[in-house]
Design an enzyme around this catalytic site. Sequence first.
Site, PDB file in Angstrom:
ATOM      1  N   HIS A   2     -10.858 -17.091  18.091  1.00  0.00           N
ATOM      2  CA  HIS A   2      -9.918 -17.358  19.171  1.00  0.00           C
ATOM      3  C   HIS A   2      -8.487 -17.101  18.702  1.00  0.00           C
ATOM      4  O   HIS A   2      -7.713 -16.386  19.344  1.00  0.00           O
ATOM      5  CB  HIS A   2     -10.091 -18.814  19.638  1.00  0.00           C
ATOM      6  N   ARG A  39      -7.810 -11.101  32.262  1.00  0.00           N
ATOM      7  CA  ARG A  39      -8.849 -12.139  32.170  1.00  0.00           C
ATOM      8  C   ARG A  39      -8.349 -13.371  32.912  1.00  0.00           C
ATOM      9  O   ARG A  39      -7.467 -14.066  32.430  1.00  0.00           O
ATOM     10  CB  ARG A  39      -9.129 -12.462  30.695  1.00  0.00           C
ATOM     11  N   ARG A  78      -4.525  14.250 -18.964  1.00  0.00           N
ATOM     12  CA  ARG A  78      -4.291  13.478 -17.742  1.00  0.00           C
ATOM     13  C   ARG A  78      -5.494  13.597 -16.828  1.00  0.00           C
ATOM     14  O   ARG A  78      -6.066  14.665 -16.682  1.00  0.00           O
ATOM     15  CB  ARG A  78      -3.055  14.021 -17.005  1.00  0.00           C
ATOM     16  N   ASP A  93     -18.495  -7.959  23.821  1.00  0.00           N
ATOM     17  CA  ASP A  93     -19.763  -8.603  24.148  1.00  0.00           C
ATOM     18  C   ASP A  93     -20.931  -7.627  24.024  1.00  0.00           C
ATOM     19  O   ASP A  93     -22.024  -8.012  23.620  1.00  0.00           O
ATOM     20  CB  ASP A  93     -19.713  -9.201  25.560  1.00  0.00           C
TER      21      ASP A  93
HETATM   22  P1  ADP Z   1       0.319   9.682 -13.056  1.00  0.00           P
HETATM   23  O1  ADP Z   1      -0.860  10.270 -12.388  1.00  0.00           O
HETATM   24  O2  ADP Z   1       0.265   8.220 -13.228  1.00  0.00           O
HETATM   25  O3  ADP Z   1       1.609  10.207 -12.485  1.00  0.00           O
HETATM   26  P2  ADP Z   1       0.583  11.602 -15.153  1.00  0.00           P
HETATM   27  O4  ADP Z   1      -0.670  12.133 -15.706  1.00  0.00           O
HETATM   28  O5  ADP Z   1       1.272  12.448 -14.157  1.00  0.00           O
HETATM   29  O6  ADP Z   1       0.266  10.186 -14.581  1.00  0.00           O
HETATM   30  O7  ADP Z   1       1.552  11.377 -16.388  1.00  0.00           O
HETATM   31  C1  ADP Z   1       2.183  10.223 -16.795  1.00  0.00           C
HETATM   32  C2  ADP Z   1       3.574  10.569 -17.320  1.00  0.00           C
HETATM   33  O8  ADP Z   1       3.487  11.488 -18.405  1.00  0.00           O
HETATM   34  C3  ADP Z   1       4.429  11.237 -16.274  1.00  0.00           C
HETATM   35  O9  ADP Z   1       5.727  10.733 -16.350  1.00  0.00           O
HETATM   36  C4  ADP Z   1       4.411  12.684 -16.650  1.00  0.00           C
HETATM   37  O10 ADP Z   1       5.556  13.357 -16.240  1.00  0.00           O
HETATM   38  C5  ADP Z   1       4.292  12.604 -18.171  1.00  0.00           C
HETATM   39  N1  ADP Z   1       3.662  13.810 -18.696  1.00  0.00           N
HETATM   40  C6  ADP Z   1       2.420  14.246 -18.413  1.00  0.00           C
HETATM   41  N2  ADP Z   1       2.167  15.413 -19.025  1.00  0.00           N
HETATM   42  C7  ADP Z   1       3.276  15.732 -19.733  1.00  0.00           C
HETATM   43  C8  ADP Z   1       3.640  16.834 -20.587  1.00  0.00           C
HETATM   44  N3  ADP Z   1       2.815  17.852 -20.777  1.00  0.00           N
HETATM   45  N4  ADP Z   1       4.855  16.805 -21.140  1.00  0.00           N
HETATM   46  C9  ADP Z   1       5.706  15.772 -20.922  1.00  0.00           C
HETATM   47  N5  ADP Z   1       5.435  14.719 -20.147  1.00  0.00           N
HETATM   48  C10 ADP Z   1       4.221  14.686 -19.557  1.00  0.00           C
HETATM   49 MG    MG Z   2       2.240  11.839 -12.484  1.00  0.00          MG
END
Ligand code: ADP
Ligand code: MG
Length: 893
Positions: free
Chosen positions: A468, A574, A96, A782
């Site tokens: 305006h 004004r 992520r 102005d």
């Molecule tokens: P966002 O920033 O869009 O929320 P995320 O990175 O948090 O994206 O994750 C997208 C989805 O994947 C979320 O619903 C999150 O809970 C799920 N998710 C992320 N990591 C895990 C994990 N390790 N196990 C299960 N679900 C996950």
């Molecule tokens: Mg998330």
Amino acid sequence: MTKWAYSFRQGEAEGAASMRELLGGKGAGLAEMARLGLPVPPGFTLTTEVCSYFYAHDKTLPPDLGEQLDSALAKVGAVAGHGFDDADWPLLVSVRSGGRASMPGMMDTVLNLGLNDRTVGALARKCGDERFAFDCYRRFIEMYSSVVLGVEHHEFEEALDAFKERRGLTLDAHLDASDWQAVVALYKDIVAHHKGADFPQDPRAQLMGAIKAVFRSWMNPRALVYRELHNIPADWGTAVNVQAMVFGNMDDSSATGVAFSRNPSTGAREFYGEFLINAQGEDVVAGMRTPQPISEAARIAGKSEAISLEKAMPAVYAQFKSYAEKLEAHYRDMQDMEFTVERGKLWMLQTRGGKRTAPAALKIAVDMANEGIITREDAIARIDPASLDQLLHPTLDPEAKRAILTSGLPASPGAAYGEIVFDTQEAVALANEGRKVILVRVETSPEDIAGMHAAEGILTARGGMTSHAAVVARGMGKPCVTSAVGLRVDYEDQSLSVMGRRFAKGEMITLDGSAGHVIAGAVKMQRPELTGEFAVLMGWADAARRLKVRANAETPADARAARNFGAEGIGLARTEHMFFEGERIVAVREMILADNTEGRRAALAKLLPMQRDDFKELFEIMAGLPVTIRLLDPPLHEFLPHSDAEIASVASAMGADPAKLRKRAQELSEFNPMLGFRGVRLAVAFPEIVDMQARAIFEAAIAAAMETGKAAQIEIMVPLVFACAELDFVKARIEETARAVEEETGIRPGYHLGTMIELPRAALRAGDIARTAEFLSFGTNDLTQTALGISRDDASAFLGTYRSKGILPADPFVTIDQEGVGELVAIGCWRAREARQDIGLGVCGEHGGDPASIAFFDKAGVDYVSCSPFRVPIARLAAAQAALGRYASEGTA
Ligand code: ADP
Ligand code: MG
Ligand code: MG
């Protein structure tokens, strides 16, 4: 050696909430939850420094990253009890992205990484569901290939469609395990065909690919646009979070969801959220299945038939609720959390400060201060002053359907719908019948004021944020959209066309002046209540601020609105705006066009009683609060008659020959009206105008005081002065009138005389001017025009380019140019105070209602700002934040 990877597991973490810059919001949140002992699947965060390295080194990763990655992975494996190459139960991870600021949609999260031809079998055995395992695998291939390998989604979609057709199946749900297995083979062929290499089978290689893809995504077009819109610097970089997967989709004792520790729409203190049984990742927000409410209370309130988490999994619910409370108390803010339940066990996957509506933000801040979680100063600092707009103007019902026709500039906030009308008289006539109208013009002029007043909202094809239409609409608190893209107005045909559609007079449209949208039909509105919390927070802000806040107002309606919103006086009335309406404009034109003093006196005599009545009402409404009246400052071109009909009507009022009048009007037309015959120059050339206005002011003040028993606080302001001598000249005339009024009435009118500082020379000579002036008010609209040499009516042609090329950081007509115009203000304040210690110093341009500018004025030492009535609460809050040196910022992960 640089530390690139920070590990976390339930009970301990190398990172912490304070390391947001390094770990990004998501990584810092995961580390903090782990420290707090919450159940977080083990994982690690690669820092934003890895991202910086990546871009500084030709998109390569640090050579020693691999080693740190392996040891971090080993820790994950040790905690989870299995590694990538575990034959029975291989480790799967999510990858992520997560920057310092939340950037939704920057990169799609890759889930289930680690699946391959071998591990898919292990997953099937573990879940006891082969169909599910192969479905996961084909999703993983599709997701990974599009996010990491750059093979487009549609390739896979088309192959799947073709496969279903061959097999005579219509729905995905009809595919069984062997079908998905076949699809996986097809998908792998697609990858091989496009990449000339097989789909990566080695989990370690998959992981490296995903990590690089996250870093690359930092510079993708979506991310660039998002950062541009939200002022996020490119050098912040993103972090990468790698975390052991937990499965909310394993069976019916598994689930996944999101929840807020308080209601993000209303701010109410209630646990709020949604979840799905047997689901994974984004299923809850994807909208394929209808999510279920978290709590019984919410289920009952929402009249939902679906079973709540509280009912379905009471132990998990209780545990989750206690974590939510713990996190909220810990972060001292409402939290937005993601969770997953795997076979009855709760896992926390994310926490961050929750996004909320303006009313919710207000309620939460006030409630938390009252609950003792935060201080009143914290509460003041948490509210974005600009968001108060949402509370003061009607807005579109967020649930309502809308067909957006086009967009323009969000010139004045709020929303309104009504019948389309194209002219002022008609707008007034229909409004008098109680009908709602939207005035649509190519652009507006003073002729249209009455129509703008009558209309619910104003739409123009041309004009900028300070046109305006925009300025007047904001002053009136009416929604306005200007420069609507592709809008063609046909007065002849009484219709408008936009995006190939034609709308005739009388058809309904809706304007969203906050978003700049033009919408077909009438969209449902909501008017947020000015709740108790609003008043409470404003009270706290008033106690904290140094700057006083006045309003720019000249009509009784505006003056009343100003007082309702807490204005401490009028900072700018004004007087020419008082002439826009009805018969008055004819008298004003008469006065302007008169070719001798006598003619002018005759016209002025008609205006005197009107002015006196207007001023009297203002003084009564303001009941002893200061009222700053600016002497006539018409940019002449705004008043000159143009059409034959207009000339004829002035001619008949004056008993003059229309042809002669036309000639006079032509003589008076200017090449550059902004720098022309206006302001104090009119007063110097035609002092009888000053005589009339001073008399009207004094007589009105005396009459008002008789009625209210409160002495009016008169401030007479002379516009467009560049030298003290101009002011001295005007002062002598006003003094003479004051003496005359005293002789006639026996009452000596008390007043203060001051000037508006609108020219660089006036700011520089503020010391001299202050010898005569008892107050100075910086007319920063102005002053910006004259200091930058930019006409604001023409600026839209190039200001956008200047901003996009980074030459100007902001629109100088919205946020004060601190280095130039701001310096003139600072110099002016300083020199004026040197000359006269107790001089009153104010600001009365549009900047007086802009939070960033207010912060500057607070430091520059002015005494008050004056802004349009609807911005008064914004200014009060911004002034408090300036005094505290604490500003609202969006703090989310
Ligand atoms: P966002 O920033 O869009 O929320 P995320 O990175 O948090 O994206 O994750 C997208 C989805 O994947 C979320 O619903 C999150 O809970 C799920 N998710 C992320 N990591 C895990 C994990 N390790 N196990 C299960 N679900 C996950
Ligand atoms: Mg998330
Ligand atoms: Mg997402």
